[in-house]
Write a protein that holds these residues in place. Structure first.
Motif, short mmCIF file in Angstrom:
data_model
loop_
_atom_site.label_atom_id
_atom_site.label_comp_id
_atom_site.label_asym_id
_atom_site.label_seq_id
_atom_site.Cartn_x
_atom_site.Cartn_y
_atom_site.Cartn_z
N ILE A 92 68.88 60.54 -4.86
CA ILE A 92 68.65 59.10 -4.72
C ILE A 92 68.59 58.72 -3.24
O ILE A 92 67.70 57.97 -2.81
N GLY A 93 69.51 59.24 -2.45
CA GLY A 93 69.54 58.94 -1.02
C GLY A 93 68.29 59.42 -0.31
O GLY A 93 67.70 58.69 0.50
N VAL A 94 67.87 60.64 -0.62
CA VAL A 94 66.67 61.18 0.03
C VAL A 94 65.44 60.40 -0.40
O VAL A 94 64.59 60.04 0.43
N LEU A 95 65.34 60.08 -1.68
CA LEU A 95 64.19 59.35 -2.19
C LEU A 95 64.08 57.96 -1.55
O LEU A 95 63.01 57.59 -1.05
N THR A 96 65.16 57.22 -1.55
CA THR A 96 65.10 55.87 -0.97
C THR A 96 64.95 55.94 0.55
O THR A 96 64.21 55.15 1.13
N GLY A 97 65.62 56.90 1.17
CA GLY A 97 65.47 57.06 2.62
C GLY A 97 64.04 57.37 3.00
O GLY A 97 63.49 56.82 3.96
N PHE A 98 63.41 58.24 2.25
CA PHE A 98 62.00 58.59 2.48
C PHE A 98 61.12 57.36 2.35
O PHE A 98 60.20 57.15 3.14
N GLU A 99 61.40 56.55 1.35
CA GLU A 99 60.59 55.35 1.14
C GLU A 99 60.78 54.35 2.29
O GLU A 99 59.83 53.69 2.71
N PHE A 100 61.99 54.25 2.82
CA PHE A 100 62.23 53.39 3.98
C PHE A 100 61.46 53.90 5.20
O PHE A 100 60.87 53.11 5.94
N VAL A 101 61.47 55.21 5.41
CA VAL A 101 60.72 55.78 6.54
C VAL A 101 59.23 55.55 6.34
O VAL A 101 58.52 55.16 7.28
N ASN A 102 58.73 55.76 5.14
CA ASN A 102 57.32 55.53 4.84
C ASN A 102 56.94 54.08 5.13
O ASN A 102 55.92 53.81 5.77
N THR A 103 57.76 53.15 4.67
CA THR A 103 57.49 51.73 4.91
C THR A 103 57.50 51.42 6.40
O THR A 103 56.64 50.68 6.89
N SER A 104 58.44 52.01 7.13
CA SER A 104 58.53 51.79 8.58
C SER A 104 57.27 52.30 9.28
O SER A 104 56.71 51.61 10.14
N ILE A 105 56.84 53.49 8.93
CA ILE A 105 55.66 54.07 9.57
C ILE A 105 54.42 53.24 9.25
O ILE A 105 53.60 52.97 10.13
N GLU A 106 54.28 52.82 8.00
CA GLU A 106 53.13 51.99 7.63
C GLU A 106 53.13 50.68 8.42
O GLU A 106 52.08 50.24 8.90
#
Length: 136
Positions: free
Chosen positions: A69-83
């Motif tokens: 869960i942590g990796v999945l949500t963390g990845f999504e936060f990074v993806n959103t930040s990069i976008e």
């Protein structure tokens, strides 16, 4: 005089830590407000936690689920930040910006699919056992 400087340093450190948590909380709120995928993930996380409680996951299984869960949500936060960062730098359509955003989206989807696989590996045997015990 030395004690007074130590107290000031501690206060400044405490204030900095407090500000970091406040900034992080603001970032979480902003991401959930702007990224609908995170709302879907939140619903799935609540379901996964409830199901884990019902089937009685072991501490090791809980650790894997929480890490996933942590990796999945963390990845999504990074993806959103990069976008958001790419959008900030690129005011009009740019093929390089599109590539960056597509690659980030691919990384998020791969991570989400692997999370589903991990979920099946952990929950399916526990769910089968729980259902079998209900009908005994």
């Amino acid at each position: 005089m030395a004690r007074r400087n130590d107290i000031k340093k501690r206060t400044k450190v405490g204030t900095r830590v407090k500000n970091k948590f406040a900034n992080a909380a603001r970032g979480i709120f902003t991401a959930f407000r702007e990224e609908s995928t995170l709302i879907v993930y939140l619903i799935i996380v609540i379901f996964a936690i409830g199901l884990g409680i019902w089937v009685g996951l072991t501490p090791t299984q809980w650790s894997i689920v929480m890490l996933t869960i942590g990796v999945l949500t963390g990845f999504e936060f990074v993806n959103t930040s990069i976008e958001n960062f790419v959008d900030l730098l690129s005011f009009e359509y740019n093929i390089q910006a599109k590539k960056i955003k597509d690659i980030c989206a691919a990384a998020s989807i791969i991570n989400a699919l692997l999370s589903v696989v991990i979920g099946f590996l952990i929950y399916l045997p526990a769910l089968i056992t729980t259902i079998e015990n209900l009908f005994k």
